[in-house]
Design a protein around this motif. Structure first.
Motif, PDB file in Angstrom:
ATOM      1  N   THR A 101       0.827  -1.207   0.000  1.00  0.00           N
ATOM      2  CA  THR A 101       0.000   0.000   0.000  1.00  0.00           C
ATOM      3  C   THR A 101       0.864   1.261   0.000  1.00  0.00           C
ATOM      4  O   THR A 101       0.585   2.219  -0.726  1.00  0.00           O
ATOM      5  CB  THR A 101      -0.929   0.016   1.221  1.00  0.00           C
ATOM      6  N   VAL A 102       1.915   1.284   0.810  1.00  0.00           N
ATOM      7  CA  VAL A 102       2.706   2.512   0.980  1.00  0.00           C
ATOM      8  C   VAL A 102       3.965   2.549   0.118  1.00  0.00           C
ATOM      9  O   VAL A 102       4.511   3.636  -0.122  1.00  0.00           O
ATOM     10  CB  VAL A 102       3.089   2.723   2.460  1.00  0.00           C
ATOM     11  N   LEU A 103       4.443   1.393  -0.351  1.00  0.00           N
ATOM     12  CA  LEU A 103       5.698   1.385  -1.107  1.00  0.00           C
ATOM     13  C   LEU A 103       5.651   2.243  -2.368  1.00  0.00           C
ATOM     14  O   LEU A 103       6.602   3.003  -2.624  1.00  0.00           O
ATOM     15  CB  LEU A 103       6.104  -0.053  -1.444  1.00  0.00           C
ATOM     16  N   PRO A 104       4.594   2.171  -3.201  1.00  0.00           N
ATOM     17  CA  PRO A 104       4.595   3.008  -4.410  1.00  0.00           C
ATOM     18  C   PRO A 104       4.799   4.488  -4.101  1.00  0.00           C
ATOM     19  O   PRO A 104       5.482   5.198  -4.846  1.00  0.00           O
ATOM     20  CB  PRO A 104       3.209   2.748  -5.025  1.00  0.00           C
ATOM     21  N   ALA A 105       4.233   4.959  -3.002  1.00  0.00           N
ATOM     22  CA  ALA A 105       4.393   6.364  -2.628  1.00  0.00           C
ATOM     23  C   ALA A 105       5.822   6.650  -2.188  1.00  0.00           C
ATOM     24  O   ALA A 105       6.420   7.651  -2.585  1.00  0.00           O
ATOM     25  CB  ALA A 105       3.410   6.719  -1.514  1.00  0.00           C
ATOM     26  N   LEU A 106       6.396   5.760  -1.378  1.00  0.00           N
ATOM     27  CA  LEU A 106       7.747   5.992  -0.875  1.00  0.00           C
ATOM     28  C   LEU A 106       8.795   5.921  -1.986  1.00  0.00           C
ATOM     29  O   LEU A 106       9.871   6.497  -1.861  1.00  0.00           O
ATOM     30  CB  LEU A 106       8.069   5.000   0.234  1.00  0.00           C
ATOM     31  N   LEU A 107       8.463   5.228  -3.089  1.00  0.00           N
ATOM     32  CA  LEU A 107       9.368   5.208  -4.241  1.00  0.00           C
ATOM     33  C   LEU A 107       9.472   6.595  -4.867  1.00  0.00           C
ATOM     34  O   LEU A 107      10.460   6.900  -5.550  1.00  0.00           O
ATOM     35  CB  LEU A 107       8.868   4.220  -5.304  1.00  0.00           C
ATOM     36  N   ALA A 108       8.455   7.436  -4.644  1.00  0.00           N
ATOM     37  CA  ALA A 108       8.421   8.777  -5.226  1.00  0.00           C
ATOM     38  C   ALA A 108       8.717   9.866  -4.205  1.00  0.00           C
ATOM     39  O   ALA A 108       8.602  11.056  -4.514  1.00  0.00           O
ATOM     40  CB  ALA A 108       7.043   9.027  -5.848  1.00  0.00           C
ATOM     41  N   ALA A 109       9.088   9.475  -2.975  1.00  0.00           N
ATOM     42  CA  ALA A 109       9.333  10.456  -1.923  1.00  0.00           C
ATOM     43  C   ALA A 109      10.642  11.207  -2.171  1.00  0.00           C
ATOM     44  O   ALA A 109      11.432  10.855  -3.041  1.00  0.00           O
ATOM     45  CB  ALA A 109       9.356   9.772  -0.564  1.00  0.00           C
ATOM     46  N   SER A 110      10.875  12.243  -1.373  1.00  0.00           N
ATOM     47  CA  SER A 110      12.049  13.098  -1.578  1.00  0.00           C
ATOM     48  C   SER A 110      13.323  12.528  -0.967  1.00  0.00           C
ATOM     49  O   SER A 110      14.426  13.006  -1.263  1.00  0.00           O
ATOM     50  CB  SER A 110      11.787  14.487  -0.981  1.00  0.00           C
ATOM     51  N   PRO A 138      12.761  -7.360  -7.303  1.00  0.00           N
ATOM     52  CA  PRO A 138      13.745  -7.264  -8.399  1.00  0.00           C
ATOM     53  C   PRO A 138      13.246  -6.430  -9.577  1.00  0.00           C
ATOM     54  O   PRO A 138      14.037  -5.727 -10.211  1.00  0.00           O
ATOM     55  CB  PRO A 138      13.961  -8.731  -8.795  1.00  0.00           C
ATOM     56  N   LEU A 139      11.939  -6.493  -9.873  1.00  0.00           N
ATOM     57  CA  LEU A 139      11.391  -5.673 -10.961  1.00  0.00           C
ATOM     58  C   LEU A 139      11.345  -4.201 -10.566  1.00  0.00           C
ATOM     59  O   LEU A 139      11.585  -3.313 -11.403  1.00  0.00           O
ATOM     60  CB  LEU A 139       9.996  -6.162 -11.340  1.00  0.00           C
ATOM     61  N   VAL A 140      11.035  -3.929  -9.299  1.00  0.00           N
ATOM     62  CA  VAL A 140      11.064  -2.542  -8.822  1.00  0.00           C
ATOM     63  C   VAL A 140      12.462  -1.963  -9.025  1.00  0.00           C
ATOM     64  O   VAL A 140      12.629  -0.841  -9.523  1.00  0.00           O
ATOM     65  CB  VAL A 140      10.659  -2.461  -7.328  1.00  0.00           C
ATOM     66  N   ARG A 141      13.486  -2.745  -8.661  1.00  0.00           N
ATOM     67  CA  ARG A 141      14.863  -2.257  -8.796  1.00  0.00           C
ATOM     68  C   ARG A 141      15.246  -2.048 -10.259  1.00  0.00           C
ATOM     69  O   ARG A 141      15.967  -1.098 -10.590  1.00  0.00           O
ATOM     70  CB  ARG A 141      15.832  -3.232  -8.116  1.00  0.00           C
ATOM     71  N   ARG A 142      14.755  -2.908 -11.144  1.00  0.00           N
ATOM     72  CA  ARG A 142      15.040  -2.725 -12.563  1.00  0.00           C
ATOM     73  C   ARG A 142      14.434  -1.439 -13.111  1.00  0.00           C
ATOM     74  O   ARG A 142      14.908  -0.884 -14.101  1.00  0.00           O
ATOM     75  CB  ARG A 142      14.526  -3.932 -13.366  1.00  0.00           C
ATOM     76  N   MET A 143      13.381  -0.957 -12.461  1.00  0.00           N
ATOM     77  CA  MET A 143      12.714   0.257 -12.918  1.00  0.00           C
ATOM     78  C   MET A 143      13.323   1.531 -12.311  1.00  0.00           C
ATOM     79  O   MET A 143      12.863   2.625 -12.596  1.00  0.00           O
ATOM     80  CB  MET A 143      11.217   0.174 -12.613  1.00  0.00           C
ATOM     81  N   GLY A 144      14.347   1.370 -11.448  1.00  0.00           N
ATOM     82  CA  GLY A 144      15.047   2.553 -10.951  1.00  0.00           C
ATOM     83  C   GLY A 144      15.271   2.628  -9.457  1.00  0.00           C
ATOM     84  O   GLY A 144      16.410   2.793  -9.009  1.00  0.00           O
ATOM     85  N   PRO A 145      14.230   2.541  -8.614  1.00  0.00           N
ATOM     86  CA  PRO A 145      14.425   2.683  -7.170  1.00  0.00           C
ATOM     87  C   PRO A 145      15.219   1.520  -6.577  1.00  0.00           C
ATOM     88  O   PRO A 145      15.300   0.433  -7.160  1.00  0.00           O
ATOM     89  CB  PRO A 145      12.987   2.689  -6.618  1.00  0.00           C
ATOM     90  N   GLY A 146      15.784   1.764  -5.407  1.00  0.00           N
ATOM     91  CA  GLY A 146      16.448   0.697  -4.676  1.00  0.00           C
ATOM     92  C   GLY A 146      15.595   0.266  -3.501  1.00  0.00           C
ATOM     93  O   GLY A 146      15.222   1.099  -2.668  1.00  0.00           O
ATOM     94  N   VAL A 147      15.266  -1.005  -3.421  1.00  0.00           N
ATOM     95  CA  VAL A 147      14.443  -1.524  -2.322  1.00  0.00           C
ATOM     96  C   VAL A 147      15.002  -2.871  -1.880  1.00  0.00           C
ATOM     97  O   VAL A 147      15.207  -3.769  -2.712  1.00  0.00           O
ATOM     98  CB  VAL A 147      12.961  -1.703  -2.733  1.00  0.00           C
ATOM     99  N   GLU A 148      15.260  -3.008  -0.598  1.00  0.00           N
ATOM    100  CA  GLU A 148      15.728  -4.261  -0.027  1.00  0.00           C
ATOM    101  C   GLU A 148      14.843  -4.628   1.157  1.00  0.00           C
ATOM    102  O   GLU A 148      14.446  -3.748   1.931  1.00  0.00           O
ATOM    103  CB  GLU A 148      17.186  -4.148   0.442  1.00  0.00           C
ATOM    104  N   ALA A 149      14.542  -5.923   1.295  1.00  0.00           N
ATOM    105  CA  ALA A 149      13.708  -6.393   2.405  1.00  0.00           C
ATOM    106  C   ALA A 149      14.420  -7.524   3.140  1.00  0.00           C
ATOM    107  O   ALA A 149      15.006  -8.413   2.509  1.00  0.00           O
ATOM    108  CB  ALA A 149      12.354  -6.881   1.892  1.00  0.00           C
ATOM    109  N   MET A 150      14.396  -7.469   4.467  1.00  0.00           N
ATOM    110  CA  MET A 150      15.052  -8.467   5.307  1.00  0.00           C
ATOM    111  C   MET A 150      14.036  -9.043   6.290  1.00  0.00           C
ATOM    112  O   MET A 150      13.370  -8.288   7.009  1.00  0.00           O
ATOM    113  CB  MET A 150      16.219  -7.841   6.078  1.00  0.00           C
ATOM    114  N   LEU A 151      13.925 -10.363   6.327  1.00  0.00           N
ATOM    115  CA  LEU A 151      12.978 -11.032   7.225  1.00  0.00           C
ATOM    116  C   LEU A 151      13.633 -11.245   8.584  1.00  0.00           C
ATOM    117  O   LEU A 151      14.688 -11.867   8.688  1.00  0.00           O
ATOM    118  CB  LEU A 151      12.553 -12.373   6.635  1.00  0.00           C
ATOM    119  N   ASP A 152      12.993 -10.736   9.630  1.00  0.00           N
ATOM    120  CA  ASP A 152      13.474 -10.955  10.990  1.00  0.00           C
ATOM    121  C   ASP A 152      12.897 -12.256  11.549  1.00  0.00           C
ATOM    122  O   ASP A 152      13.605 -13.083  12.092  1.00  0.00           O
ATOM    123  CB  ASP A 152      13.098  -9.768  11.880  1.00  0.00           C
ATOM    124  N   ARG A 153      11.578 -12.425  11.390  1.00  0.00           N
ATOM    125  CA  ARG A 153      10.945 -13.681  11.796  1.00  0.00           C
ATOM    126  C   ARG A 153       9.649 -13.835  11.021  1.00  0.00           C
ATOM    127  O   ARG A 153       8.975 -12.847  10.730  1.00  0.00           O
ATOM    128  CB  ARG A 153      10.674 -13.706  13.307  1.00  0.00           C
TER     129      ARG A 153
END
Length: 337
Positions: A101-110, A138-153
């Motif tokens: 829900t929020v990721l598309p917006a944060l990809l365009a944030a300042s 991986p597709l998001v990253r190919r389109m420009g932004p950098g996004v990484e996700a790490m699972l804690d549990r």
């Protein structure tokens, strides 16, 4: 003020999540009625309310109707704000849907953002964490932004308790054209179990081997020693030259392990035989990214109700045209311009 009938199309939570995402990106307020009218428990459930409040935090939005079981919502965003956020569903509701829900917006944030999300990470009827990391991001990253996700549990239904962190480095989204899958370079079937007999995972993987002909070295068990409740997830990863797809099934009480595995295997078989790069679930999410990029195309299977609902929702917020061409009985080409 944009007015949206949430009972139209797929009639579930997707039209709400997409509307929130697009409202944040465009700054356009909206009012939605008949929220999730097509579901057995209509209105805002815990995970939907968390998504609404997460979107409000990111967009400094004014809210009306943001309460459990509400069937109407007014959302007025003011300013898109990057930063450090912590969102907890509080139940086994999907935390991955809150992220989408929020990721598309944060990809365009300042500026960059960090998100910590708690709740369900491996839920039926929601993208599991492994789909996000292996197919979607991986597709998001190919389109420009950098996004990484790490699972804690991990967090399974109904106990929940999962937690993961996402780092977002915004950048303008570039159009993407994904018309060819290329050769399959790796296949991996993983049966994840937590507080569930090992035999369940073994039977699932044996069924995958029989149904798809995947070799023993392409099948693995992942046994979790630390989780807040029992859970079982089977996912099939198909890595090709140009894209990776993930197909997932969830163990359920009273449902045979073989039945779970046969359903997931059939989904993967249909995808592989069609020769397309994008499966059903990835198509919904990729279409939103292309709409925000104002261009792109991909080939996929015949569209389901979720994809049609996405297209209808775009029209409320964006000046884009989505066309769907039938390439063959089992192949559709989706173009956004």
């Amino acid at each position: 003020m944009i007015r949206i009938d949430g009972s139209k199309g797929e009639g579930g939570g997707q039209v709400l999540r997409t509307s929130l995402a697009l409202s944040l990106v465009t700054g356009k307020p909206f009012q939605m009625v008949n929220i999730r009218a097509g579901r057995s428990k209509p209105g805002l459930l815990r995970q939907h309310l968390t998504a609404v409040k997460a979107a409000a935090a990111v967009g400094e939005a004014e809210l009306e109707g943001a309460e459990l079981h509400s069937k109407e919502l007014t959302f007025r965003p003011k300013s898109l704000t990057s930063g450090d956020y912590h969102f907890a569903v509080g139940t086994a509701g999907s935390a991955t849907l809150v992220l989408q829900t929020v990721l598309p917006a944060l990809l365009a944030a300042s500026g960059p953002s960090t998100l910590v999300l708690e709740g369900g990470t491996h839920n039926p009827a929601a993208p599991p964490f492994d789909f996000l990391t292996k197919a979607y991001l991986p597709l998001v990253r190919r389109m420009g932004p950098g996004v990484e996700a790490m699972l804690d549990r991990p967090g399974f239904f109904p106990a929940g308790g999962g937690k993961f962190e996402v780092l977002v480095q915004p950048a303008p989204l570039k159009p993407l054209h994904l018309l060819e899958r290329g050769n399959v370079v790796r296949r991996q079937a993983t049966a994840m179990i937590a507080q569930v007999p090992y035999d369940v995972a073994k039977r699932e993987l044996e069924t995958v081997g029989k149904k798809l002909g995947w070799l023993a070295e392409e099948r693995r068990v992942e046994e979790l020693k630390r989780s807040t409740g029992p859970g079982n997830v089977l996912w099939l990863e198909v890595e090709s030259e140009h894209v990776t797809e993930v197909f997932t099934g969830f163990g359920e009480r009273g449902v045979r392990a073989e039945d779970i595995a046969e359903a997931v295997s059939e989904e993967a078989r249909v995808y592989l035989e069609a020769g397309v790069p994008v499966g059903h679930h990835l198509a919904d999410q990729l279409m939103l990214l292309l709409a925000l990029a104002r261009g792109g195309s991909f080939r996929t299977l015949p569209l389901d109700g979720h994809a049609q609902t996405q297209i209808e929702t775009f029209a409320h917020f964006l000046d884009v045209k989505v066309s769907v061409e039938e390439v063959s009985p089992q192949v559709r080409e989706v173009s956004v311009r």
